[in-house]
Design an enzyme around this catalytic site. Structure first.
Site, PDB file in Angstrom:
ATOM      1  N   ALA A  82       0.843  -1.208   0.000  1.00 39.57           N
ATOM      2  CA  ALA A  82       0.000   0.000   0.000  1.00 39.57           C
ATOM      3  C   ALA A  82       0.869   1.246   0.000  1.00 39.57           C
ATOM      4  N   THR A 125      11.422   0.557  -3.408  1.00 39.24           N
ATOM      5  CA  THR A 125      11.686   0.923  -4.805  1.00 39.24           C
ATOM      6  C   THR A 125      13.153   1.288  -5.010  1.00 39.24           C
ATOM      7  N   ASP A 126      13.626   1.128  -6.228  1.00 39.83           N
ATOM      8  CA  ASP A 126      15.003   1.545  -6.532  1.00 39.83           C
ATOM      9  C   ASP A 126      15.145   3.068  -6.480  1.00 39.83           C
ATOM     10  N   GLU A 127      13.991   3.774  -6.480  1.00 39.71           N
ATOM     11  CA  GLU A 127      14.074   5.242  -6.461  1.00 39.71           C
ATOM     12  C   GLU A 127      14.690   5.775  -5.169  1.00 39.71           C
ATOM     13  N   TYR A 153       7.949  11.503  -3.424  1.00 32.83           N
ATOM     14  CA  TYR A 153       7.603  10.077  -3.406  1.00 32.83           C
ATOM     15  C   TYR A 153       8.780   9.236  -2.903  1.00 32.83           C
ATOM     16  N   SER A 154       9.948   9.397  -3.533  1.00 28.96           N
ATOM     17  CA  SER A 154      11.067   8.527  -3.155  1.00 28.96           C
ATOM     18  C   SER A 154      11.549   8.836  -1.739  1.00 28.96           C
ATOM     19  N   LYS A 157       9.311   6.905   0.535  1.00 28.04           N
ATOM     20  CA  LYS A 157       9.621   5.462   0.504  1.00 28.04           C
ATOM     21  C   LYS A 157      10.931   5.182   1.259  1.00 28.04           C
ATOM     22  N   ASN A 183       8.072  -1.657 -12.743  1.00 27.03           N
ATOM     23  CA  ASN A 183       7.293  -2.833 -13.150  1.00 27.03           C
ATOM     24  C   ASN A 183       6.435  -2.500 -14.371  1.00 27.03           C
ATOM     25  N   LEU A 193       3.707   5.414 -17.322  1.00 28.40           N
ATOM     26  CA  LEU A 193       4.157   5.566 -18.710  1.00 28.40           C
ATOM     27  C   LEU A 193       3.557   4.537 -19.680  1.00 28.40           C
ATOM     28  N   PRO A 208       2.583  12.317 -24.381  1.00 25.30           N
ATOM     29  CA  PRO A 208       3.465  13.301 -23.746  1.00 25.30           C
ATOM     30  C   PRO A 208       4.761  12.672 -23.224  1.00 25.30           C
ATOM     31  N   ARG A 217      14.769   3.762 -17.820  1.00 24.56           N
ATOM     32  CA  ARG A 217      14.165   2.961 -16.760  1.00 24.56           C
ATOM     33  C   ARG A 217      14.531   1.498 -17.030  1.00 24.56           C
TER      34      ARG A 217
HETATM   35  P1  NAD Z   1      -0.621   1.367  -7.077  1.00 22.39           P
HETATM   36  O1  NAD Z   1      -0.722   2.856  -6.946  1.00 22.39           O
HETATM   37  O2  NAD Z   1      -1.090   0.716  -8.326  1.00 22.39           O
HETATM   38  O3  NAD Z   1      -1.429   0.685  -5.862  1.00 22.39           O
HETATM   39  C1  NAD Z   1      -1.373   1.158  -4.563  1.00 22.39           C
HETATM   40  C2  NAD Z   1      -2.535   0.528  -3.784  1.00 22.39           C
HETATM   41  O4  NAD Z   1      -2.440   0.957  -2.419  1.00 22.39           O
HETATM   42  C3  NAD Z   1      -3.927   0.955  -4.281  1.00 22.39           C
HETATM   43  O5  NAD Z   1      -4.760  -0.180  -4.404  1.00 22.39           O
HETATM   44  C4  NAD Z   1      -4.434   1.897  -3.206  1.00 22.39           C
HETATM   45  O6  NAD Z   1      -5.852   1.870  -3.056  1.00 22.39           O
HETATM   46  C5  NAD Z   1      -3.735   1.340  -1.969  1.00 22.39           C
HETATM   47  N1  NAD Z   1      -3.590   2.340  -0.905  1.00 22.39           N
HETATM   48  C6  NAD Z   1      -3.121   3.612  -1.042  1.00 22.39           C
HETATM   49  N2  NAD Z   1      -3.153   4.238   0.159  1.00 22.39           N
HETATM   50  C7  NAD Z   1      -3.601   3.329   1.060  1.00 22.39           C
HETATM   51  C8  NAD Z   1      -3.822   3.368   2.457  1.00 22.39           C
HETATM   52  N3  NAD Z   1      -3.590   4.485   3.163  1.00 22.39           N
HETATM   53  N4  NAD Z   1      -4.279   2.255   3.080  1.00 22.39           N
HETATM   54  C9  NAD Z   1      -4.531   1.127   2.374  1.00 22.39           C
HETATM   55  N5  NAD Z   1      -4.355   1.041   1.033  1.00 22.39           N
HETATM   56  C10 NAD Z   1      -3.890   2.130   0.391  1.00 22.39           C
HETATM   57  O7  NAD Z   1       0.883   1.020  -6.758  1.00 22.39           O
HETATM   58  P2  NAD Z   1       1.833  -0.115  -7.400  1.00 22.39           P
HETATM   59  O8  NAD Z   1       2.446   0.407  -8.631  1.00 22.39           O
HETATM   60  O9  NAD Z   1       1.120  -1.401  -7.417  1.00 22.39           O
HETATM   61  O10 NAD Z   1       2.974  -0.163  -6.292  1.00 22.39           O
HETATM   62  C11 NAD Z   1       2.876  -1.040  -5.178  1.00 22.39           C
HETATM   63  C12 NAD Z   1       4.088  -0.840  -4.286  1.00 22.39           C
HETATM   64  O11 NAD Z   1       5.265  -1.116  -5.017  1.00 22.39           O
HETATM   65  C13 NAD Z   1       4.242   0.581  -3.756  1.00 22.39           C
HETATM   66  O12 NAD Z   1       4.678   0.507  -2.421  1.00 22.39           O
HETATM   67  C14 NAD Z   1       5.302   1.204  -4.642  1.00 22.39           C
HETATM   68  O13 NAD Z   1       6.024   2.194  -3.948  1.00 22.39           O
HETATM   69  C15 NAD Z   1       6.155  -0.008  -4.952  1.00 22.39           C
HETATM   70  N6  NAD Z   1       6.882   0.036  -6.246  1.00 22.39           N
HETATM   71  C16 NAD Z   1       6.194   0.170  -7.417  1.00 22.39           C
HETATM   72  C17 NAD Z   1       6.894   0.134  -8.632  1.00 22.39           C
HETATM   73  C18 NAD Z   1       6.194   0.237  -9.963  1.00 22.39           C
HETATM   74  O14 NAD Z   1       6.863   0.232 -10.997  1.00 22.39           O
HETATM   75  N7  NAD Z   1       4.875   0.300 -10.024  1.00 22.39           N
HETATM   76  C19 NAD Z   1       8.271   0.001  -8.632  1.00 22.39           C
HETATM   77  C20 NAD Z   1       8.945  -0.086  -7.416  1.00 22.39           C
HETATM   78  C21 NAD Z   1       8.214  -0.094  -6.232  1.00 22.39           C
HETATM   79  O1  TDX Z   2       3.375  10.921 -19.351  1.00 21.38           O
HETATM   80  C1  TDX Z   2       4.511  10.544 -19.023  1.00 21.38           C
HETATM   81  N1  TDX Z   2       5.571  10.848 -19.819  1.00 21.38           N
HETATM   82  C2  TDX Z   2       6.852  10.481 -19.517  1.00 21.38           C
HETATM   83  O2  TDX Z   2       7.785  10.801 -20.260  1.00 21.38           O
HETATM   84  C3  TDX Z   2       4.750   9.767 -17.831  1.00 21.38           C
HETATM   85  C4  TDX Z   2       3.605   9.397 -16.929  1.00 21.38           C
HETATM   86  C5  TDX Z   2       6.043   9.393 -17.553  1.00 21.38           C
HETATM   87  N2  TDX Z   2       7.070   9.759 -18.351  1.00 21.38           N
HETATM   88  C6  TDX Z   2       8.438   9.324 -17.999  1.00 21.38           C
HETATM   89  C7  TDX Z   2       8.878   9.652 -16.587  1.00 21.38           C
HETATM   90  C8  TDX Z   2       9.794   8.504 -16.257  1.00 21.38           C
HETATM   91  O3  TDX Z   2      11.103   8.768 -16.731  1.00 21.38           O
HETATM   92  O4  TDX Z   2       8.443   7.898 -18.088  1.00 21.38           O
HETATM   93  C9  TDX Z   2       9.234   7.325 -17.045  1.00 21.38           C
HETATM   94  C10 TDX Z   2       8.353   6.405 -16.220  1.00 21.38           C
HETATM   95  O5  TDX Z   2       7.430   7.218 -15.527  1.00 21.38           O
HETATM   96  P1  TDX Z   2       6.372   6.602 -14.498  1.00 21.38           P
HETATM   97  O6  TDX Z   2       5.575   5.558 -15.198  1.00 21.38           O
HETATM   98  O7  TDX Z   2       5.648   7.743 -13.850  1.00 21.38           O
HETATM   99  O8  TDX Z   2       7.322   5.820 -13.472  1.00 21.38           O
HETATM  100  P2  TDX Z   2       8.533   6.313 -12.551  1.00 21.38           P
HETATM  101  O9  TDX Z   2       8.459   7.759 -12.274  1.00 21.38           O
HETATM  102  O10 TDX Z   2       9.803   5.787 -13.165  1.00 21.38           O
HETATM  103  O11 TDX Z   2       8.194   5.507 -11.192  1.00 21.38           O
HETATM  104  C11 TDX Z   2       7.731   4.142 -11.245  1.00 21.38           C
HETATM  105  O12 TDX Z   2       8.799   3.251 -10.954  1.00 21.38           O
HETATM  106  C12 TDX Z   2       9.295   3.266  -9.635  1.00 21.38           C
HETATM  107  C13 TDX Z   2       6.588   3.913 -10.269  1.00 21.38           C
HETATM  108  O13 TDX Z   2       5.517   4.808 -10.566  1.00 21.38           O
HETATM  109  C14 TDX Z   2       7.040   4.075  -8.846  1.00 21.38           C
HETATM  110  O14 TDX Z   2       5.971   3.767  -7.950  1.00 21.38           O
HETATM  111  C15 TDX Z   2       8.188   3.125  -8.607  1.00 21.38           C
HETATM  112  O15 TDX Z   2       8.716   3.264  -7.324  1.00 21.38           O
END
Ligand code: NAD
Ligand code: TDX
Length: 339
Positions: A82, A125-127, A153-154, A157, A183, A193, A208, A217
């Site tokens: 979450a 996250t790697d961020e 955000y980072s 985290k 992911n 993205l 965009p 990435r």
């Molecule tokens: P997401 O935004 O798709 O999902 C987040 C979920 O958390 C949602 O279902 C939301 O309803 C729930 N949530 C938010 N606030 C809450 C709260 N206060 N209580 C209970 N639930 C709550 O996120 P995701 O992309 O699936 O990421 C999941 C985890 O992985 C996060 O911790 C994120 O930091 C980490 N992460 C994501 C990526 C990525 O590429 N998506 C990469 C590295 C790490």
């Molecule tokens: O409209 C866009 N145009 C664009 O150029 C968006 C939404 C993103 N971008 C770029 C920004 C980033 O360099 O694309 C790259 C990926 O962007 P996001 O999808 O927003 O991901 P990022 O910022 O890399 O973060 C993601 O990976 C690490 C997840 O959202 C995080 O939750 C995770 O920790």
């Protein structure tokens, strides 16, 4: 074994719940999610009704609610997905990131401390490592790379990770942390993205690209990530951090062009727009520890994984079109009654 999975209505948490419910019929999986804008119960349709799965709506930062839930469920493990997860939103509203990502994590840690737990796993996250220069392809993030964050955000985290480690050191809580790269795969919310570009390209809308599109990435298929977390919660060493990434670096422009090509759409849809403030240049994970200690090996490479993902979005238009129309938020009311 009872596992509370938080954030299981989101992208990665939802995929993880599919993985665990199907692989471990003998476990009880409790999905705790607040259903923010990013939470979508339509993602859980394939597991709804299974005897080892249950959904609970609630806020990880609500102390009374969390303690009551732990009192009732007595979980053996917690896997915390979450979070507020979108970097762009954190630029506009940092406070909600502090509340959920930091306060929510510490609330869960306190409940684990109070009720006892076999394992608390933090999905990070790697961020938290900041970024790498574009002209040094020899550099990678290891678990020893110092925390050096760029965005609200980072920073939230990284703060959470520090609390997780402090609860291990100070209170002896059995914790692990995984730090993964970007992911991609099914059920990815279309603000990020890849799903954003797929859905907009299909509608012939402009794409965009921030800045020059040269930011890199390191793409990880969500199934490979779920497999890694499964290994870490069962076999990972307590108090350790594991990086997760599959060496699939691409520039954003390469990703966008791959999507356009697969959908037979013209590159003229690309619009270079104002860069994200503080935009991290390059992420790249060294996953050696996870590979050598736990035998993790990714099944997907990006070139095939992205084609399968694009096909998933073509085959599951209802899922993302409900999000774009806002209809997905009615799903809870229809399934569980009015909030
Ligand atoms: P997401 O935004 O798709 O999902 C987040 C979920 O958390 C949602 O279902 C939301 O309803 C729930 N949530 C938010 N606030 C809450 C709260 N206060 N209580 C209970 N639930 C709550 O996120 P995701 O992309 O699936 O990421 C999941 C985890 O992985 C996060 O911790 C994120 O930091 C980490 N992460 C994501 C990526 C990525 O590429 N998506 C990469 C590295 C790490
Ligand atoms: O409209 C866009 N145009 C664009 O150029 C968006 C939404 C993103 N971008 C770029 C920004 C980033 O360099 O694309 C790259 C990926 O962007 P996001 O999808 O927003 O991901 P990022 O910022 O890399 O973060 C993601 O990976 C690490 C997840 O959202 C995080 O939750 C995770 O920790």
């Amino acid at each position: 074994m009872k596992i509370i999975v938080t954030g299981g209505a989101g992208f990665i948490g939802g995929n993880f719940i599919h993985h665990m419910v199907n692989k471990y019929p003998e476990y009880d999986i409790v999905n705790l999610d607040l259903l923010t804008y990013a939470g979508n119960l339509e993602t859980l349709k394939p597991v709804e009704g299974k005897p080892n799965y249950k959904f609970v709506k609630g806020d990880i930062a609500d102390r009374k609610f969390v303690f009551d839930l732990f009192e009732k469920e007595k979980p053996d493990m917690v896997v915390n997905f979450a979070a507020e997860s979108h970097v762009d939103r954190s630029v506009v509203d940092p406070e909600s990131f502090v509340r959920t990502n930091v306060m929510g994590t510490t609330t869960l840690l306190d409940a684990c401390k109070e009720y006892g737990i076999k394992r608390y796993h933090q999905v990070s996250t790697d961020e938290v490592y900041g970024d790498l220069p574009l002209d040094r392809p020899d550099l990678f993030f290891t678990e020893e790379t110092p925390l050096h964050t760029s965005s609200p955000y980072s920073s939230s985290k990284a703060s959470a990770d520090l609390f997780v480690m402090a609860y291990h050191r100070t209170f002896g809580l059995p914790v692990t942390i995984s730090r993964c790269s970007n992911n991609y795969g099914p059920y990815h919310f279309p603000e990020k993205l890849i799903p954003l570009m797929i859905s907009r390209a299909l509608a012939d809308e402009s794409l965009p690209v921030y800045g020059t599109g040269e930011n890199v990435r390191d793409w990880l298929h969500v199934s490979d990530h779920c497999e890694a977390i499964d290994l870490i919660i069962h076999n990972g060493r307590v108090g350790e951090v594991y990086n997760v990434g599959g060496h699939n670096e691409r520039t954003n422009l390469e990703v966008v062009k791959t999507i356009l090509k697969a959908l037979h759409k013209p590159e003229s849809l690309i619009r270079f727009v104002t860069d994200r403030p503080g935009h991290d240049r390059r992420y790249a994970i060294d996953p050696t520890k996870l590979e050598t200690e736990l035998g993790w090996k990714p099944k997907y490479n990006f070139d095939t994984g992205i084609q399968q993902t694009i096909q998933w979005y073509l085959d599951n238009e209802d899922w993302w079109k409900h999000i774009l129309s806002g209809e997905y938020s009615n799903y809870f009311d229809n399934m569980y009654g009015k909030r």
